[in-house]
Motif scaffolding. Structure first.
Motif, short mmCIF file in Angstrom:
data_model
loop_
_atom_site.label_atom_id
_atom_site.label_comp_id
_atom_site.label_asym_id
_atom_site.label_seq_id
_atom_site.Cartn_x
_atom_site.Cartn_y
_atom_site.Cartn_z
N ARG A 13 49.47 -56.86 -84.66
CA ARG A 13 49.42 -56.03 -85.87
C ARG A 13 50.77 -55.37 -86.06
NH1 ARG A 13 45.69 -58.18 -88.23
NH2 ARG A 13 43.59 -58.04 -87.44
N CYS A 14 51.25 -55.36 -87.26
CA CYS A 14 52.53 -54.73 -87.56
C CYS A 14 52.31 -53.24 -87.76
CB CYS A 14 53.14 -55.35 -88.81
SG CYS A 14 54.79 -54.80 -89.12
N SER A 15 53.02 -52.42 -87.02
CA SER A 15 52.86 -50.98 -87.16
C SER A 15 53.52 -50.53 -88.46
CB SER A 15 53.46 -50.25 -85.97
OG SER A 15 54.83 -50.05 -86.16
N ARG A 16 52.80 -49.72 -89.23
CA ARG A 16 53.34 -49.26 -90.50
C ARG A 16 54.17 -47.99 -90.33
NH1 ARG A 16 50.83 -51.94 -94.65
NH2 ARG A 16 48.93 -53.04 -94.09
N GLY A 17 54.06 -47.36 -89.18
CA GLY A 17 54.75 -46.10 -88.96
C GLY A 17 56.22 -46.28 -88.65
N CYS A 18 56.87 -45.18 -88.39
CA CYS A 18 58.30 -45.17 -88.10
C CYS A 18 58.50 -44.77 -86.64
CB CYS A 18 59.01 -44.18 -89.03
SG CYS A 18 60.75 -44.05 -88.74
N LYS A 19 59.17 -45.62 -85.88
CA LYS A 19 59.48 -45.28 -84.50
C LYS A 19 60.72 -44.40 -84.46
CE LYS A 19 57.86 -49.73 -82.87
NZ LYS A 19 58.30 -50.96 -82.24
N ALA B 120 58.08 -51.78 -92.80
CA ALA B 120 57.90 -52.59 -91.59
C ALA B 120 57.63 -54.04 -91.97
CB ALA B 120 56.75 -52.03 -90.77
N ARG C 203 60.50 -58.05 -84.90
CA ARG C 203 59.64 -57.06 -85.55
C ARG C 203 60.49 -55.87 -85.94
NH1 ARG C 203 55.08 -57.69 -81.33
NH2 ARG C 203 53.80 -59.31 -82.27
N SER D 119 60.50 -52.04 -87.74
CA SER D 119 59.68 -50.90 -88.15
C SER D 119 60.35 -50.18 -89.31
CB SER D 119 59.46 -49.94 -86.98
OG SER D 119 60.70 -49.43 -86.55
N THR D 120 59.61 -49.30 -89.94
CA THR D 120 60.14 -48.54 -91.07
C THR D 120 61.26 -47.62 -90.61
OG1 THR D 120 57.93 -48.56 -92.02
CG2 THR D 120 59.51 -47.02 -92.96
#
Length: 136
Positions: free
Chosen positions: A16-22, A40, A97, A99-100
């Motif tokens: 699953r692709c994380s929609r949040g920001c690391k 993301a 991958r 992320s945002t």
């Protein structure tokens, strides 16, 4: 027949692709200018290389570029006209991958207008939206 519980190198799953920001990789660390992802997603190794070449072509041997993403996940695919079943396909390419808010490329040693033009050219290569950032 006894099969092993796990293989030594199993093929990667999509996940699953994380929609949040690391928090890591969201700030400029090497250059004065950069491109940042707005959402993301997944970047192919071909898109990364095409964007890198577009930036280098704009610089004309001036300046320096850092690629902050690495395509390290293998993507598998089955050949066309193959029946279903018989396991997962062979690796065909690599993806990264993203992320945002992650920094994709960093640039230094060129003017602001030249860096902005290079970032615009590079933004057309990946299929995700990016924005130009400047060190402050």
């Amino acid at each position: 027949v006894l099969y092993p519980k796990r293989t030594k190198y199993s093929k990667n799953r999509k996940g699953r692709c994380s929609r949040g920001c690391k928090p890591d990789g969201t700030q400029l660390g090497f250059g004065r200018y950069g491109t940042k992802s707005c959402k993301a997603g997944r970047l192919s190794y071909r898109a990364i290389e095409a964007a890198r070449r577009a930036i280098i072509g704009q610089f004309r041997r001036n300046g320096k570029i850092w690629v902050r993403v690495l395509a390290d996940l293998p993507i598998t695919g089955k050949p066309t006209e193959i029946r279903m079943g018989r396991g997962k396909g062979n690796p065909t390419g690599w993806i990264a991958r993203v992320s945002t808010g992650q920094i994709l490329f960093e640039m230094d040693g060129v003017s602001l207008s030249n860096a902005r033009q290079a970032a615009t050219l590079a933004a057309h290569k990946p299929c995700s939206s990016t924005k130009f950032v400047q060190w402050s």
